[in-house]
Design a protein around this motif. Structure first.
Motif, short mmCIF file in Angstrom:
data_model
loop_
_atom_site.label_atom_id
_atom_site.label_comp_id
_atom_site.label_asym_id
_atom_site.label_seq_id
_atom_site.Cartn_x
_atom_site.Cartn_y
_atom_site.Cartn_z
N VAL A 136 35.87 67.35 36.20
CA VAL A 136 35.74 66.01 35.64
C VAL A 136 36.99 65.65 34.84
O VAL A 136 37.71 66.51 34.36
N LYS A 176 38.04 62.96 31.69
CA LYS A 176 37.55 62.03 30.68
C LYS A 176 38.38 60.75 30.68
O LYS A 176 39.56 60.77 31.02
N GLN A 193 36.28 71.56 33.60
CA GLN A 193 34.87 71.82 33.89
C GLN A 193 34.02 70.82 33.13
O GLN A 193 34.35 70.43 32.02
N PRO A 194 32.87 70.43 33.70
CA PRO A 194 31.95 69.60 32.94
C PRO A 194 31.32 70.41 31.81
O PRO A 194 31.15 71.62 31.92
N GLU A 245 24.83 68.05 27.84
CA GLU A 245 26.09 67.44 28.25
C GLU A 245 26.10 67.08 29.74
O GLU A 245 26.58 66.01 30.11
N LEU A 246 25.59 67.97 30.59
CA LEU A 246 25.56 67.67 32.02
C LEU A 246 24.69 66.45 32.31
O LEU A 246 25.02 65.63 33.17
N GLU A 298 26.67 63.27 30.74
CA GLU A 298 27.93 62.93 31.40
C GLU A 298 27.82 62.72 32.90
O GLU A 298 28.64 62.02 33.49
N LEU A 299 26.82 63.34 33.54
CA LEU A 299 26.75 63.30 35.00
C LEU A 299 25.37 62.94 35.54
O LEU A 299 25.19 62.89 36.75
N PRO A 348 29.31 59.95 37.28
CA PRO A 348 30.05 59.95 36.01
C PRO A 348 29.48 58.92 35.04
O PRO A 348 29.19 57.79 35.43
N ILE A 381 33.06 60.27 30.86
CA ILE A 381 33.63 60.77 32.12
C ILE A 381 34.04 59.60 33.01
O ILE A 381 33.23 58.76 33.36
N ALA A 419 34.68 62.27 38.52
CA ALA A 419 34.13 63.59 38.84
C ALA A 419 34.48 63.86 40.29
O ALA A 419 34.30 63.00 41.15
#
Length: 139
Positions: free
Chosen positions: A22, A24, A32-33, A50-51, A54-55, A97, A101, A104
């Motif tokens: 990813v 930013k 890495q994410p 976070e995953l 962000e994703l 994303p 982010i 990705a």
């Protein structure tokens, strides 16, 4: 002495063995994410949060395999070092994303050359993944 940022990150792998990197918003390095571990969190809990933030990716923390602690200069914060709790996570779910982010990208670890990579990703995590891939091919 550099200041330390404590993070949890994923070596996130798809069914083809590609890893997700990813970037930013407002930065150039892929990494890495994952993200910062809050004071009340276990590293794997921070990673799951976070995953998702962000994703849009939900993971089973029981399926996240702890790979160890790694440190490297921070990609986007000069004078800082990241201290990373790294987990291997397999996922076939689509990622989107979100939050900070901007991009990705699923990459084959042997074809990341044109990308600018964060020191942690370039020097420690991708070489580790290459070792895993080599061991798997030899098995």
């Amino acid at each position: 002495m550099s200041k330390i940022i404590h993070i949890a990150a994923a070596l996130l792998l798809d069914a083809q063995g590609q890893t997700l990197l990813v970037r930013k918003r407002g930065t150039t390095a892929f990494m890495q994410p994952g993200g910062k571990i809050e004071a009340h969190e276990q590293p794997v809990e921070a990673l799951a949060r976070e995953l998702f933030e962000e994703l849009g990716l939900s993971i089973d923390t029981q399926q996240a395999e702890y790979l160890g602690q790694f440190s490297a200069p921070a990609a986007n914060e000069p004078g800082f070092e990241v201290c990373c709790q790294l987990f291997r996570v397999h996922s076939v779910a689509a990622v989107q994303p979100a939050a900070e982010i901007e991009e990705a990208r699923w990459v084959d670890i042997d074809q990341v050359e044109p990308l600018e990579l964060a020191p942690l990703t370039r020097d420690l995590i991708l070489p580790l993944q290459r070792e895993f891939a080599q061991a798997q091919r030899s098995a």
